[in-house]
Design a protein around this motif. Structure first.
Motif, PDB file in Angstrom:
ATOM      1  N   THR A  92       0.849  -1.205   0.000  1.00 37.33           N
ATOM      2  CA  THR A  92       0.000   0.000   0.000  1.00 37.33           C
ATOM      3  C   THR A  92       0.879   1.248   0.000  1.00 37.33           C
ATOM      4  O   THR A  92       0.529   2.245   0.630  1.00 37.33           O
ATOM      5  N   GLY A  93       1.994   1.178  -0.726  1.00 38.01           N
ATOM      6  CA  GLY A  93       2.935   2.278  -0.640  1.00 38.01           C
ATOM      7  C   GLY A  93       3.487   2.753  -1.961  1.00 38.01           C
ATOM      8  O   GLY A  93       3.537   2.017  -2.947  1.00 38.01           O
ATOM      9  N   VAL A  94       3.892   4.010  -1.949  1.00 38.36           N
ATOM     10  CA  VAL A  94       4.662   4.584  -3.045  1.00 38.36           C
ATOM     11  C   VAL A  94       6.127   4.353  -2.683  1.00 38.36           C
ATOM     12  O   VAL A  94       6.623   4.892  -1.687  1.00 38.36           O
ATOM     13  N   ASP A  95       6.813   3.544  -3.466  1.00 35.26           N
ATOM     14  CA  ASP A  95       8.160   3.092  -3.143  1.00 35.26           C
ATOM     15  C   ASP A  95       9.163   3.808  -4.051  1.00 35.26           C
ATOM     16  O   ASP A  95       9.204   3.570  -5.257  1.00 35.26           O
ATOM     17  N   TYR A  96       9.980   4.682  -3.446  1.00 36.83           N
ATOM     18  CA  TYR A  96      11.012   5.407  -4.187  1.00 36.83           C
ATOM     19  C   TYR A  96      12.286   4.568  -4.137  1.00 36.83           C
ATOM     20  O   TYR A  96      13.045   4.605  -3.159  1.00 36.83           O
ATOM     21  N   VAL A  97      12.521   3.797  -5.180  1.00 38.76           N
ATOM     22  CA  VAL A  97      13.569   2.778  -5.140  1.00 38.76           C
ATOM     23  C   VAL A  97      14.972   3.344  -5.394  1.00 38.76           C
ATOM     24  O   VAL A  97      15.959   2.621  -5.244  1.00 38.76           O
ATOM     25  N   GLU A  98      15.057   4.623  -5.775  1.00 35.05           N
ATOM     26  CA  GLU A  98      16.357   5.251  -6.002  1.00 35.05           C
ATOM     27  C   GLU A  98      16.523   6.447  -5.070  1.00 35.05           C
ATOM     28  O   GLU A  98      16.811   7.563  -5.495  1.00 35.05           O
ATOM     29  N   ALA A  99      16.354   6.187  -3.773  1.00 39.18           N
ATOM     30  CA  ALA A  99      16.455   7.258  -2.780  1.00 39.18           C
ATOM     31  C   ALA A  99      17.852   7.299  -2.161  1.00 39.18           C
ATOM     32  O   ALA A  99      18.444   6.256  -1.881  1.00 39.18           O
ATOM     33  N   SER A 100      18.340   8.500  -1.940  1.00 37.56           N
ATOM     34  CA  SER A 100      19.656   8.687  -1.334  1.00 37.56           C
ATOM     35  C   SER A 100      19.537   9.534  -0.076  1.00 37.56           C
ATOM     36  O   SER A 100      18.783  10.510  -0.041  1.00 37.56           O
ATOM     37  N   THR A 101      20.300   9.157   0.925  1.00 39.94           N
ATOM     38  CA  THR A 101      20.351   9.944   2.146  1.00 39.94           C
ATOM     39  C   THR A 101      21.406  11.031   2.012  1.00 39.94           C
ATOM     40  O   THR A 101      21.939  11.284   0.937  1.00 39.94           O
ATOM     41  N   SER A 102      21.725  11.691   3.109  1.00 40.49           N
ATOM     42  CA  SER A 102      22.631  12.840   3.092  1.00 40.49           C
ATOM     43  C   SER A 102      24.073  12.426   2.806  1.00 40.49           C
ATOM     44  O   SER A 102      24.455  11.264   2.942  1.00 40.49           O
ATOM     45  N   THR A 461      24.568   5.361   1.140  1.00 39.56           N
ATOM     46  CA  THR A 461      23.555   6.382   0.857  1.00 39.56           C
ATOM     47  C   THR A 461      22.268   5.867   0.223  1.00 39.56           C
ATOM     48  O   THR A 461      21.238   6.539   0.296  1.00 39.56           O
ATOM     49  N   HIS A 462      22.296   4.681  -0.402  1.00 39.62           N
ATOM     50  CA  HIS A 462      21.108   4.181  -1.104  1.00 39.62           C
ATOM     51  C   HIS A 462      20.203   3.463  -0.104  1.00 39.62           C
ATOM     52  O   HIS A 462      20.399   2.296   0.231  1.00 39.62           O
ATOM     53  N   VAL A 463      19.196   4.179   0.360  1.00 38.29           N
ATOM     54  CA  VAL A 463      18.333   3.691   1.438  1.00 38.29           C
ATOM     55  C   VAL A 463      16.894   3.539   0.953  1.00 38.29           C
ATOM     56  O   VAL A 463      16.515   4.086  -0.088  1.00 38.29           O
ATOM     57  N   PRO A 464      16.062   2.813   1.692  1.00 39.41           N
ATOM     58  CA  PRO A 464      14.655   2.715   1.307  1.00 39.41           C
ATOM     59  C   PRO A 464      13.903   4.003   1.595  1.00 39.41           C
ATOM     60  O   PRO A 464      14.262   4.759   2.501  1.00 39.41           O
ATOM     61  N   LEU A 465      12.892   4.249   0.825  1.00 38.60           N
ATOM     62  CA  LEU A 465      11.988   5.374   1.059  1.00 38.60           C
ATOM     63  C   LEU A 465      10.617   4.976   0.546  1.00 38.60           C
ATOM     64  O   LEU A 465      10.397   4.846  -0.656  1.00 38.60           O
ATOM     65  N   LEU A 466       9.724   4.743   1.476  1.00 30.70           N
ATOM     66  CA  LEU A 466       8.399   4.210   1.172  1.00 30.70           C
ATOM     67  C   LEU A 466       7.363   5.016   1.951  1.00 30.70           C
ATOM     68  O   LEU A 466       7.501   5.221   3.159  1.00 30.70           O
ATOM     69  N   GLU A 476       6.100   1.601  -7.757  1.00 32.13           N
ATOM     70  CA  GLU A 476       7.470   2.047  -7.585  1.00 32.13           C
ATOM     71  C   GLU A 476       7.749   3.271  -8.451  1.00 32.13           C
ATOM     72  O   GLU A 476       7.208   3.397  -9.548  1.00 32.13           O
ATOM     73  N   ILE A 477       8.604   4.146  -7.931  1.00 37.19           N
ATOM     74  CA  ILE A 477       9.076   5.296  -8.689  1.00 37.19           C
ATOM     75  C   ILE A 477      10.589   5.182  -8.796  1.00 37.19           C
ATOM     76  O   ILE A 477      11.282   5.024  -7.779  1.00 37.19           O
ATOM     77  N   HIS A 478      11.100   5.239 -10.010  1.00 37.21           N
ATOM     78  CA  HIS A 478      12.525   5.016 -10.249  1.00 37.21           C
ATOM     79  C   HIS A 478      13.313   6.305 -10.442  1.00 37.21           C
ATOM     80  O   HIS A 478      14.523   6.243 -10.664  1.00 37.21           O
ATOM     81  N   PRO A 511       8.988  18.669  -2.699  1.00 43.12           N
ATOM     82  CA  PRO A 511       8.319  17.466  -2.191  1.00 43.12           C
ATOM     83  C   PRO A 511       8.568  16.290  -3.129  1.00 43.12           C
ATOM     84  O   PRO A 511       8.905  16.473  -4.303  1.00 43.12           O
ATOM     85  N   LEU A 512       8.397  15.105  -2.616  1.00 45.41           N
ATOM     86  CA  LEU A 512       8.604  13.909  -3.429  1.00 45.41           C
ATOM     87  C   LEU A 512       7.610  13.861  -4.587  1.00 45.41           C
ATOM     88  O   LEU A 512       6.480  14.359  -4.462  1.00 45.41           O
ATOM     89  N   PRO A 513       8.013  13.285  -5.711  1.00 41.82           N
ATOM     90  CA  PRO A 513       7.091  13.147  -6.841  1.00 41.82           C
ATOM     91  C   PRO A 513       5.776  12.506  -6.409  1.00 41.82           C
ATOM     92  O   PRO A 513       5.764  11.575  -5.607  1.00 41.82           O
ATOM     93  N   GLU A 514       4.690  13.039  -6.928  1.00 45.05           N
ATOM     94  CA  GLU A 514       3.308  12.618  -6.670  1.00 45.05           C
ATOM     95  C   GLU A 514       2.736  13.159  -5.375  1.00 45.05           C
ATOM     96  O   GLU A 514       1.586  12.892  -5.047  1.00 45.05           O
ATOM     97  N   PHE A 515       3.517  13.906  -4.624  1.00 48.64           N
ATOM     98  CA  PHE A 515       2.982  14.539  -3.428  1.00 48.64           C
ATOM     99  C   PHE A 515       3.153  16.059  -3.508  1.00 48.64           C
ATOM    100  O   PHE A 515       2.903  16.758  -2.579  1.00 48.64           O
TER     101      PHE A 515
END
Length: 515
Positions: A92-102, A461-466, A476-478, A511-515
């Protein structure tokens, strides 16, 4: 009661009506710096879709940070555990599979990216231990300038106490420009946080983290979080045992469950369910790095038995949270954000190489005696010089010893200014950043650690973001995104203005895509 049911039916009907329009927006490709938008000509229609969207029913934001979790860890676990809590969130989530942290991917810039929308460029916070050229050392009565700035357990009153005893003002740096007062962690932050914006809007805020110094999330006001729970990770040597670290996570988990039940984190007082709340889990990061035999068993990310157990434990904890949300009729009005402050390097333990943390200060000591004011890092090294005019000589010396120090890249000058403010102008920006070879950790030679974080590499840096809610169509958003985009997204979900965040204004964080 009938009116409430009627309202629920209306919300559900609007959600169904809007689903096709929302999925249409989901099919479009967006970049990390643009949000999903229809053309100006379709503004009226898009506004109707936005108002009828399932997102319009979000009243609460629950952030679940899982320190150390890589994007591939989430994907692997969901694939092998389709009935897990993590799988339910993804369903039930929008999954940003190419997310990077700081960058650096240290815990402090990591959490600040999530709650401010900014990098160290705007926050002024670079690492757990850093340096400020204008502040004065603790106890110096501001007679000298230039001091280490620590945000670890060393500034607790008593790191062996469950609550750390709070922060000890006698261990804090001093600010001569403000009457030589102690500088608390929140005083270091140069921009505000989502907690401050949400609190100012009259909504309740809460947060739980791993040490008293995380009061930094309060923001410069010092009062952004209404219900702040910050037990000390190092009490009872919790970070040295999987069993103890899970008990430490349980302590804060119970606080979240109490808040879902309409109480404060102690469970002793009735309180509204926070508009924003959450915690950071620590079991997985400990399972990844504690000692030989833990972590991963191969370069593809297969977890050891100890790490698999830590992931299972964390998943079960999240299941308790999801069950509590459902039990208190909060699932539909809560957006759950799953992410991480950082990943961990290396996953292939055959690449691990411990390098003496004193090697860089020793090399630079050949340029000038005691040239290094501070060097801080793990699988990255940030260096502050007592004499910045010797930066070029320092870089030349490091280059001459590049193989010995296992250095992959030296960042200074113009290249550094693409990441951080100019150290000639900014009192906290490092003079040099050192990226080591893959698998290198700068630490004590006796350290048993098999992985660390803080670096710029993909595994750090490549972390989950859901972002999950029962009404969200899963997909998923790539497009490449950053965890800093979580902050303005939170405000948008709560129908507040993202531009109220100073870091958003400075860095133009979207903001993140779609929001």
């Amino acid at each position: 009661m009938h009116a409430q049911r009627d309202d629920s039916v209306k919300v559900l009907f609007l959600a169904v009506v809007a689903a096709s329009a929302w999925m249409f927006l989901a099919s479009g490709k967006t970049s990390a710096q643009t949000t999903a938008r229809t053309p100006q000509a379709g503004k009226a229609a898009s506004q109707v879709a936005k108002e009828a969207s399932p997102r319009s029913i979000v009243k609460h934001i629950l952030i679940l940070g899982i320190d150390g979790l890589h994007a591939f860890d989430l994907e692997n676990y969901v694939q092998s555990h389709p009935a897990s809590a993590l799988a339910k969130l993804k369903q039930t989530g929008v999954d940003y599979v190419e997310a990077s942290t700081s960058k650096p991917s240290d815990s402090f810039p990591g959490i600040l990216a999530i709650v401010t929308g900014g990098s160290p460029f705007s926050t002024g916070v670079y690492y757990e231990t850093s340096y400020d050229r204008l502040l004065s050392p603790p106890g110096s009565k501001c007679a000298a300038k230039g001091t280490q700035v620590a945000l670890d357990e060393s500034i607790d009153v008593n790191a062996d106490a469950v609550d750390g005893g709070g922060l000890d003002p006698h261990k804090l740096p001093l600010d001569g420009s403000r009457g030589c007062v102690p500088v608390y962690p929140h005083d270091l932050l140069r921009v505000n946080t989502v907690f401050e914006v949400i609190h100012a809007a009259g909504l309740r805020t809460a947060w739980a983290d791993k040490s008293p110094s995380y009061e930094i999330v309060n923001g410069p006001s010092g009062h952004g979080v209404d219900d702040l729970f910050l037990p000390e990770l190092h009490a009872n040597r919790s970070s040295k045992s999987l069993v103890k670290i899970e008990a430490f996570d349980d302590l804060r988990l119970q606080g979240i469950l109490n808040e879902i039940a309409g109480k404060d984190h102690t469970g002793g007082h009735t309180a509204p369910v926070p508009a924003i709340f959450g915690m950071t889990f620590q079991a997985i990061t400990v399972g990844q790095k504690l000692q030989a035999g833990m972590g991963y068993i191969d370069g593809t990310g297969t977890p050891s038995a100890a790490l698999a157990s830590a992931i299972d434990y964390t998943d079960k904890s999240i299941e308790k949270i999801l069950d509590a949300l459902q039990g208190h009729d909060l699932s539909s009005s809560t957006a759950v954000i799953l992410t991480a402050k950082h990943g961990q390097t290396p996953i292939d333990t055959t690449k691990l190489q411990i390098v003496d943390e004193k090697i860089v200060p020793r090399i630079l000591g050949g340029v000038a005696k005691d040239l290094v004011a501070e060097s801080s890092g793990d699988d990255v090294l940030l260096v502050w010089l007592k004499d910045p005019s010797k930066t070029s000589e320092a870089v030349a010396a490091l280059s001459a010893h590049q193989a010995e120090a296992h250095i992959s890249r030296i960042i200074s000058g113009a290249a550094l200014r693409l990441l951080f403010p100019d150290p000639q102008v900014d009192s906290r920006a490092p003079d040099i950043v050192i990226e080591p070879e893959l698998g290198v950790i700068y630490t004590s030679l006796s350290s048993p650690a098999i992985a660390e974080h803080g670096g710029f590499q993909d595994l750090d840096t490549h972390v989950p973001l859901l972002i999950s809610n029962p009404a969200f169509p899963a997909h998923e958003i790539h497009a490449s995104v950053q965890t800093a985009q979580i902050a303005p997204t939170i405000l948008r979900l709560l129908k507040l203005d993202p531009e109220k965040l100073k870091a958003v204004q400075i860095e133009k964080t979207q903001p993140l895509p779609e929001f």
